[in-house]
Enzyme design. Structure first.
Site, PDB file in Angstrom:
ATOM      1  N   PRO A 299       0.838  -1.205   0.000  1.00 16.14           N
ATOM      2  CA  PRO A 299       0.000   0.000   0.000  1.00 16.14           C
ATOM      3  C   PRO A 299       0.872   1.254   0.000  1.00 16.14           C
ATOM      4  CG  PRO A 299       0.031  -1.021   2.175  1.00 16.14           C
ATOM      5  CD  PRO A 299       0.771  -1.948   1.265  1.00 16.14           C
ATOM      6  N   ASP A 475       5.910   2.260   2.022  1.00 14.00           N
ATOM      7  CA  ASP A 475       5.017   1.127   2.248  1.00 14.00           C
ATOM      8  C   ASP A 475       4.309   1.344   3.577  1.00 14.00           C
ATOM      9  OD1 ASP A 475       3.809  -1.306   2.780  1.00 14.00           O
ATOM     10  OD2 ASP A 475       5.485  -2.517   2.039  1.00 14.00           O
ATOM     11  N   HIS A 476       2.998   1.576   3.507  1.00 18.87           N
ATOM     12  CA  HIS A 476       2.264   1.946   4.713  1.00 18.87           C
ATOM     13  C   HIS A 476       2.054   0.777   5.673  1.00 18.87           C
ATOM     14  CE1 HIS A 476       0.474   4.912   7.036  1.00 18.87           C
ATOM     15  NE2 HIS A 476      -0.542   5.296   6.289  1.00 18.87           N
ATOM     16  N   ARG A 477       2.436  -0.436   5.270  1.00 17.24           N
ATOM     17  CA  ARG A 477       2.348  -1.558   6.189  1.00 17.24           C
ATOM     18  C   ARG A 477       3.389  -1.442   7.301  1.00 17.24           C
ATOM     19  NH1 ARG A 477       2.997  -6.454   2.039  1.00 17.24           N
ATOM     20  NH2 ARG A 477       4.665  -5.019   1.405  1.00 17.24           N
TER      21      ARG A 477
END
Length: 505
Positions: A299, A475-477
């Site tokens: 994401p 990467d929003h994870r």
């Protein structure tokens, strides 16, 4: 009469190796040898393009080239024999059967050079010499060099129809076939009519193939009669001037890290054609697959900041005159890279990777700094190993080597593996900013826009200042908004006040 064992020992096959850790195919870009040439162990015989880079292949035998199995431009599966070497050329007449027909992706390229031999001489098995009519298993198979076992052969000996075919007839057929192969390799009607091969670097030959240009018809303008990219473009579309390379405006955008601007084939190969189809393979194919995988797996979040980099530009000019930086590549990108390394040191959690299989975040205690490079073969991202441990002169030297290697098309697969964070310089094309896609396996990528002279409020007054826009995708994870914002803000702060390179270090 040459026995099967003698032939299998005498004629050694060199198979397409896996030169990039798990790749399944490669395209033969250029042969450096021809049948009849003498080769030695370790001599480079061809250049191939994998999905990651162009690589030169050395031959592991001493001997004389007996046959080239595939033409330039053919895509060949890993494990397929591409060249046969006679390692005992003085032991008698060279009698050898036709190679097995190409399979897999190799069949989609141009015909194998061994096809002429197959048409002129009865099959006697892939590994045998002139044997008897009995079925015998081939011996002396050579294993693939890297990561693969012996390839199974489906070729079977064709039973002889009788004894009418004399040795003289077979010899005449082989002579005719060899001439046909040589003529096919040279691209002429007969071997004797071969003309000197046009001089051009592999990327230029690739561009010529994409545009449908015969290099023999191109007038060279480079030194020593070398054909350049502009020569090929001019030959492809003589009525159109080559598109200019994006130049930096006043204040200079960060220097182009790319090998050269990626030249997507434009202009029809045939006059009047309304479209041109270009096969997607090699680096472009791998990049497309990786980017799709990255975009739909991680994401992405992208944040932007516009910053006054006037002081950084002044520092660049001072460093160029510094004797300690003499002979090194000094440009704004060097200081952007240093600023990002400082920001990572202050926010180490950003230098990480997502392990989907184990559902873990892997924190990296080293920085392999990737530099996105647009090349004629497509986008590649070589990286500077352990960039966090390098001094500014060492970083400048590593960056210079990376750029030079990419320009020459010699970036190795190893140089593009293990990256942890990447910089992409879109400013060289005059672009203000963008939303970069993460390099697979990495958590962040910084895009640097064009550095332009703009009105800016400085010390309470509107003044012309050197300004650029930075964009950070992450990467929003594993990188939340706070961490991503801190990293981007730190990079901007260093570029606005480069003295922080010292105080924050």
């Amino acid at each position: 009469m040459t026995t099967m064992t003698d032939a299998s020992t005498r004629f050694r096959e060199f198979r397409m190796p896996d030169v990039g850790e798990g790749l399944t195919e490669a395209e033969i870009l250029k042969w450096y040898v021809r049948p009849g040439d003498t080769v030695t162990d370790g001599q480079v015989v061809c250049e191939v393009e994998t999905a990651k880079a162009a690589v030169e292949l050395p031959i592991p035998y001493d001997g004389v080239v007996h046959e080239l199995r595939f033409d330039e431009g053919t895509t060949v599966d890993v494990g397929t024999a591409i060249i046969t070497v006679d390692v005992a050329p003085g032991s008698g007449p060279a009698e050898r059967s036709a190679p097995p027909a190409a399979t897999g992706s190799a069949a989609t390229g141009s015909a194998a050079t061994g096809s002429a031999v197959a048409a002129a001489e009865p099959e006697t098995g892939a590994e045998t010499g002139v044997g008897t009519g009995a079925e015998e298993k081939p011996s002396g198979r050579q294993p693939v060099l890297v990561g693969y076992g012996v390839a199974e052969s489906s070729t079977k000996r064709r039973p002889r129809k009788g004894t009418a075919a004399s040795g003289q007839a077979r010899s005449a057929a082989r002579t005719e076939a060899a001439a046909a192969v040589q003529a096919e390799l040279n691209g002429h009607g007969t071997a004797a009519s071969a003309a000197p091969r046009p001089l051009a670097k592999p990327p230029v030959r690739k561009l010529a193939r994409d545009l449908g240009v015969d290099l023999a018809t191109v007038v060279p303008s480079g030194p020593d009669g070398i054909i350049t990219r502009d020569d090929v473009r001019a030959a492809a579309a003589p009525t159109q001037a080559p598109a200019p390379v994006a130049a930096a405006g006043q204040g200079a955008a960060p220097e182009q890290v790319a090998a050269e601007a990626a030249a997507a084939p434009s202009g029809p190969a045939v006059a009047g054609a309304r479209e041109t189809r270009v096969p997607v393979k090699g680096v472009r194919k791998a990049t497309a697959q990786a980017m799709v995988g990255s975009a739909f797996t991680a994401p992405h979040v992208t944040e932007f900041v516009t910053v006054d980099v006037t002081r950084t530009m002044k520092l660049v000019e001072e460093l160029k005159a510094d004797k300690d930086m003499a002979g090194l590549r000094v440009n704004p990108l060097l200081l952007v890279a240093r600023a990002l390394l400082v920001a990572i040191r202050r926010n180490p959690e950003v230098n990480a990777a997502w392990d989907e299989a184990n559902q873990e975040i892997v924190l990296k205690h080293y920085v392999n700094l990737g530099i996105a490079a647009a090349t004629p073969r497509g986008l590649i991202v070589p990286n500077i190993k352990d960039a966090h441990d390098k001094t500014l002169p060492q970083l400048a030297e590593a960056l210079g080597e990376l750029v030079s290697t990419a320009r020459e098309g010699r970036t190795t697969p190893a140089a593009m593996q293990g990256g942890t964070v990447t910089i992409t310089n879109v400013g060289v094309f005059g672009v203000d900013t963008g939303t970069p896609i993460l390099n697979p396996g990495e958590s962040a990528i910084l895009a640097v826009g064009a550095i332009k002279l703009q009105p800016w409020v400085h010390k309470g007054k509107v003044k012309p200042r050197q300004v650029t826009t930075l964009a950070l995708s992450f990467d929003h994870r594993l990188v939340d908004g706070e961490l991503g914002s801190k990293v981007l803000a730190d990079v901007a702060a260093v570029l606005e006040q480069p003295r922080r390179l010292i105080t924050w270090a």
